[in-house]
Design a protein around this motif. Structure first.
Motif, PDB file in Angstrom:
ATOM      1  N   ALA A   1      13.765   9.875   0.462  1.00  0.00           N
ATOM      2  CA  ALA A   1      14.079   9.432   2.081  1.00  0.00           C
ATOM      3  C   ALA A   1      12.572   9.376   1.905  1.00  0.00           C
ATOM      4  O   ALA A   1      11.976   9.904   1.525  1.00  0.00           O
ATOM      5  CB  ALA A   1      14.313  10.442   3.066  1.00  0.00           C
ATOM      6  N   PRO A   2      11.712   8.221   2.794  1.00  0.00           N
ATOM      7  CA  PRO A   2      10.518   8.478   3.183  1.00  0.00           C
ATOM      8  C   PRO A   2      10.334   9.337   4.940  1.00  0.00           C
ATOM      9  O   PRO A   2      11.097   9.702   5.280  1.00  0.00           O
ATOM     10  CB  PRO A   2       9.934   6.959   3.815  1.00  0.00           C
ATOM     11  N   LYS A   3       8.848   9.932   4.299  1.00  0.00           N
ATOM     12  CA  LYS A   3       8.924  10.687   5.318  1.00  0.00           C
ATOM     13  C   LYS A   3       8.975  10.536   6.575  1.00  0.00           C
ATOM     14  O   LYS A   3       8.135   8.907   7.023  1.00  0.00           O
ATOM     15  CB  LYS A   3       7.210  10.666   5.129  1.00  0.00           C
ATOM     16  N   ALA A   4       9.035  10.792   7.648  1.00  0.00           N
ATOM     17  CA  ALA A   4       9.995  10.451   9.462  1.00  0.00           C
ATOM     18  C   ALA A   4       8.289  10.789   9.807  1.00  0.00           C
ATOM     19  O   ALA A   4       7.441  11.589   9.844  1.00  0.00           O
ATOM     20  CB  ALA A   4      10.242  11.727   9.413  1.00  0.00           C
ATOM     21  N   PRO A   5       7.483   9.528  10.362  1.00  0.00           N
ATOM     22  CA  PRO A   5       6.581  10.082  10.961  1.00  0.00           C
ATOM     23  C   PRO A   5       6.563  10.639  12.545  1.00  0.00           C
ATOM     24  O   PRO A   5       7.837  11.383  12.786  1.00  0.00           O
ATOM     25  CB  PRO A   5       6.965   7.904  11.906  1.00  0.00           C
ATOM     26  N   THR A   6       5.171  10.873  13.785  1.00  0.00           N
ATOM     27  CA  THR A   6       5.465  11.928  13.973  1.00  0.00           C
ATOM     28  C   THR A   6       4.261  11.428  14.933  1.00  0.00           C
ATOM     29  O   THR A   6       3.008  10.989  15.129  1.00  0.00           O
ATOM     30  CB  THR A   6       4.876  13.255  13.866  1.00  0.00           C
TER      31      THR A   6
ATOM     32  N   ALA B   1       8.387   6.044   6.524  1.00  0.00           N
ATOM     33  CA  ALA B   1       9.103   5.696   7.263  1.00  0.00           C
ATOM     34  C   ALA B   1       8.740   4.542   8.341  1.00  0.00           C
ATOM     35  O   ALA B   1       8.504   5.049   9.790  1.00  0.00           O
ATOM     36  CB  ALA B   1      10.437   6.579   7.160  1.00  0.00           C
ATOM     37  N   THR B   2       9.492   3.525   8.473  1.00  0.00           N
ATOM     38  CA  THR B   2       9.123   3.049   9.830  1.00  0.00           C
ATOM     39  C   THR B   2      10.602   2.014  10.315  1.00  0.00           C
ATOM     40  O   THR B   2      11.488   2.255  10.077  1.00  0.00           O
ATOM     41  CB  THR B   2       8.310   1.400   9.344  1.00  0.00           C
TER      42      THR B   2
ATOM     43  N   GLN C   1     -14.183   3.070  16.462  1.00  0.00           N
ATOM     44  CA  GLN C   1     -13.626   4.260  16.532  1.00  0.00           C
ATOM     45  C   GLN C   1     -11.356   4.243  16.105  1.00  0.00           C
ATOM     46  O   GLN C   1     -11.808   3.527  17.196  1.00  0.00           O
ATOM     47  CB  GLN C   1     -13.596   5.332  17.879  1.00  0.00           C
ATOM     48  N   ILE C   2     -11.499   4.954  15.473  1.00  0.00           N
ATOM     49  CA  ILE C   2      -9.935   4.309  15.317  1.00  0.00           C
ATOM     50  C   ILE C   2      -9.493   5.877  15.694  1.00  0.00           C
ATOM     51  O   ILE C   2      -9.711   7.220  15.450  1.00  0.00           O
ATOM     52  CB  ILE C   2      -9.885   4.718  13.064  1.00  0.00           C
ATOM     53  N   LEU C   3      -8.289   6.399  16.329  1.00  0.00           N
ATOM     54  CA  LEU C   3      -8.019   7.213  17.264  1.00  0.00           C
ATOM     55  C   LEU C   3      -5.980   7.826  16.587  1.00  0.00           C
ATOM     56  O   LEU C   3      -5.385   8.655  16.667  1.00  0.00           O
ATOM     57  CB  LEU C   3      -7.849   7.145  18.593  1.00  0.00           C
ATOM     58  N   VAL C   4      -5.637   7.147  15.496  1.00  0.00           N
ATOM     59  CA  VAL C   4      -4.417   7.508  14.926  1.00  0.00           C
ATOM     60  C   VAL C   4      -4.790   7.484  13.958  1.00  0.00           C
ATOM     61  O   VAL C   4      -5.683   7.589  12.345  1.00  0.00           O
ATOM     62  CB  VAL C   4      -3.249   5.871  15.010  1.00  0.00           C
ATOM     63  N   THR C   5      -3.296   8.227  12.512  1.00  0.00           N
ATOM     64  CA  THR C   5      -3.543   8.432  11.160  1.00  0.00           C
ATOM     65  C   THR C   5      -2.111   7.373  10.400  1.00  0.00           C
ATOM     66  O   THR C   5      -0.850   7.003  11.723  1.00  0.00           O
ATOM     67  CB  THR C   5      -3.664   9.888  11.226  1.00  0.00           C
ATOM     68  N   ARG C   6      -2.177   7.265   9.638  1.00  0.00           N
ATOM     69  CA  ARG C   6      -1.061   7.068   8.814  1.00  0.00           C
ATOM     70  C   ARG C   6      -0.379   7.674   9.470  1.00  0.00           C
ATOM     71  O   ARG C   6      -0.015   8.851   9.463  1.00  0.00           O
ATOM     72  CB  ARG C   6      -1.683   6.404   7.194  1.00  0.00           C
ATOM     73  N   GLY C   7       1.275   7.381   9.779  1.00  0.00           N
ATOM     74  CA  GLY C   7       2.370   7.775  10.067  1.00  0.00           C
ATOM     75  C   GLY C   7       2.804   8.103  10.932  1.00  0.00           C
ATOM     76  O   GLY C   7       3.153   9.119  10.995  1.00  0.00           O
TER      77      GLY C   7
ATOM     78  N   SER D   1       0.544  -1.044  -0.072  1.00  0.00           N
ATOM     79  CA  SER D   1      -0.268  -0.112  -0.120  1.00  0.00           C
ATOM     80  C   SER D   1       0.859   1.755  -0.443  1.00  0.00           C
ATOM     81  O   SER D   1       0.269   2.689  -0.375  1.00  0.00           O
ATOM     82  CB  SER D   1      -0.932  -0.177   1.344  1.00  0.00           C
ATOM     83  N   GLU D   2       2.390   0.996  -0.044  1.00  0.00           N
ATOM     84  CA  GLU D   2       2.897   2.321   0.219  1.00  0.00           C
ATOM     85  C   GLU D   2       3.536   2.930  -1.242  1.00  0.00           C
ATOM     86  O   GLU D   2       3.942   2.203  -1.883  1.00  0.00           O
ATOM     87  CB  GLU D   2       4.566   2.136   0.840  1.00  0.00           C
ATOM     88  N   PRO D   3       3.056   4.153  -1.221  1.00  0.00           N
ATOM     89  CA  PRO D   3       3.757   4.554  -3.169  1.00  0.00           C
ATOM     90  C   PRO D   3       5.242   4.547  -2.984  1.00  0.00           C
ATOM     91  O   PRO D   3       5.566   4.413  -2.222  1.00  0.00           O
ATOM     92  CB  PRO D   3       2.772   5.963  -3.062  1.00  0.00           C
ATOM     93  N   ALA D   4       5.473   4.555  -4.187  1.00  0.00           N
ATOM     94  CA  ALA D   4       6.892   4.031  -4.532  1.00  0.00           C
ATOM     95  C   ALA D   4       7.695   5.490  -4.266  1.00  0.00           C
ATOM     96  O   ALA D   4       7.165   6.384  -4.183  1.00  0.00           O
ATOM     97  CB  ALA D   4       6.906   3.793  -5.300  1.00  0.00           C
ATOM     98  N   LEU D   5       8.817   5.606  -3.680  1.00  0.00           N
ATOM     99  CA  LEU D   5       9.388   6.044  -3.691  1.00  0.00           C
ATOM    100  C   LEU D   5      10.588   6.807  -4.799  1.00  0.00           C
ATOM    101  O   LEU D   5      10.997   5.892  -5.640  1.00  0.00           O
ATOM    102  CB  LEU D   5      10.376   6.253  -2.125  1.00  0.00           C
ATOM    103  N   GLY D   6      10.912   7.876  -4.345  1.00  0.00           N
ATOM    104  CA  GLY D   6      12.295   8.228  -6.182  1.00  0.00           C
ATOM    105  C   GLY D   6      13.441   7.358  -5.634  1.00  0.00           C
ATOM    106  O   GLY D   6      13.655   7.344  -4.355  1.00  0.00           O
ATOM    107  N   SER D   7      14.215   7.510  -6.469  1.00  0.00           N
ATOM    108  CA  SER D   7      15.715   6.859  -6.425  1.00  0.00           C
ATOM    109  C   SER D   7      16.306   6.556  -5.169  1.00  0.00           C
ATOM    110  O   SER D   7      17.161   5.593  -4.502  1.00  0.00           O
ATOM    111  CB  SER D   7      16.339   6.254  -7.733  1.00  0.00           C
TER     112      SER D   7
END
Length: 365
Positions: free
Chosen positions: A213-218, A232-233, A314-320, A204-210
């Protein structure tokens, strides 16, 4: 190979988005309501009349625009023959793939080359022939699979993809052959357009440029991560798993008769009861794309460990979003294919579901 537990249902609610499926056309009748809904996962209690009542998903857990279809995919794969290649000075497995048209992962698998895929000058490599899709920026594994009308899990197997399963722009993915696709049954064609937990965790993750870097989670995101950005995981799993919720086990891991299988456990809950993260990690998915589970959360913990939490009202978190062990991530309900509040909980090691009771403390806290 991961079991195909979630295949009793469903189809993503957004399959009809224009341009998302330019080539792989769903089978006749795809998306039409069934005369009788499919059974829920093994271990989930059936209503007394043995029919499944699918609870409407609250707006708080819906995902109207799925990230895995954010970028359209054209089915423009190129077919190459089997060949051999002698490595020249300064070449890498990726540059060899670019020259031959084969995928780096497929070349590594054919020649038993381990990560980080080092090749040596003068080495003679087998170049596996087949159909290869060139990954473009933002394309996801699920969208690629649907463009060709095949299951994403099959592509992941062919390419021996490993955690964190993030695709890169310029990567070439080996696809099932035309012959294999032609032999697919109507049921297999329908499965290619449905989703399960393995798909969401690995495709489900979109492809990154070659070189991107993936987006840092918060820990406290102000808004959901953009659909076209990979998250980023954790690279390493730290700590241990804890019980996500206290309650009686009403569905156990493993075969449950009639060819059904439960890839996790089901825990009885009170409506609205807090569901907690079983370990530190990053939210990889939060939504309701797999109807059998209703509100569903996937958390990646590093080293290929993933936990799943289903039937949330009920979901209390979001992707990332980063979470810590014990953080409240959702509230329990009877969403999806169950008629009593409960939690469907899975632990996966890479793509393999494992019995959660082997990894949780002996008694619920």
């Amino acid at each position: 190979m991961a079991s195909r537990f979630g295949r009793w249902i469903v189809v993503s609610a957004c399959v009809g988005v224009a341009g998302c499926i330019p080539h792989g056309t769903p089978p006749a009748g795809y998306g039409e309501p069934a005369a009788r809904p499919p059974r829920p996962p093994a271990g989930t209690p059936y209503p007394a009349d043995d029919t499944i009542r699918t609870t409407q998903i609250p707006s708080s857990v819906r995902q109207p625009t799925p990230s895995w279809l954010a970028k359209p995919v054209a089915a423009d794969a190129v077919t190459i023959p089997d060949s051999t290649y002698v490595v020249r000075d300064g070449e890498t497995i990726r540059s060899i793939g670019n020259k031959t048209g084969a995928g780096s992962e497929a070349i590594a698998k054919a020649n038993a080359i381990p990560v980080p895929f080092v090749v040596r000058t003068g080495e003679r490599l087998k170049i596996p022939g087949g159909r290869y899709h060139l990954v473009r920026s933002g394309q996801s594994g699920i969208a690629i699979a649907r463009a060709y009308g095949v299951e994403w899990s099959r592509i992941a197997d062919l390419n021996d993809l490993q955690p964190p399963y993030t695709l890169r722009t310029g990567q070439r993915l080996l696809l099932p052959s035309d012959t294999e696709v032609a032999r697919m049954t109507p049921e297999q064609r329908a499965q290619a357009f449905s989703l399960d937990i393995d798909d969401l965790a690995t495709g489900s993750e979109p492809a990154l440029g070659s070189n991107a870097a993936p987006k840092a989670p918060t820990a406290t995101p102000r808004k959901p991560l953009p659909k076209d950005e990979a998250v980023a995981t954790p690279s390493n799993f730290t700590g241990r798993f804890q019980w996500p919720l206290s309650g009686a086990i009403i569905g156990r891991f493993g075969p449950a008769g009639d060819g059904r299988r439960n890839d996790g456990i089901n825990i009885a809950a009170e409506k609205g009861e807090e569901i907690r993260a079983a370990a530190d990690g990053v939210v990889a998915y939060a939504g309701s794309a797999i109807a059998v589970y209703g509100g569903l959360i996937l958390i990646k913990h590093g080293d290929g460990w993933i936990t799943a939490y289903g039937h949330a009202e009920q979901i209390l978190v979001t992707r990332g979003q980063t979470v810590h062990r014990g953080d409240v991530i959702a509230r329990a309900g009877a969403t999806g294919s169950v008629n009593k509040p409960q939690l469907h909980f899975e632990i996966r090691n890479k793509r393999t579901p494992v019995d959660p009771l082997r990894y949780l403390p002996p008694a619920q806290n």
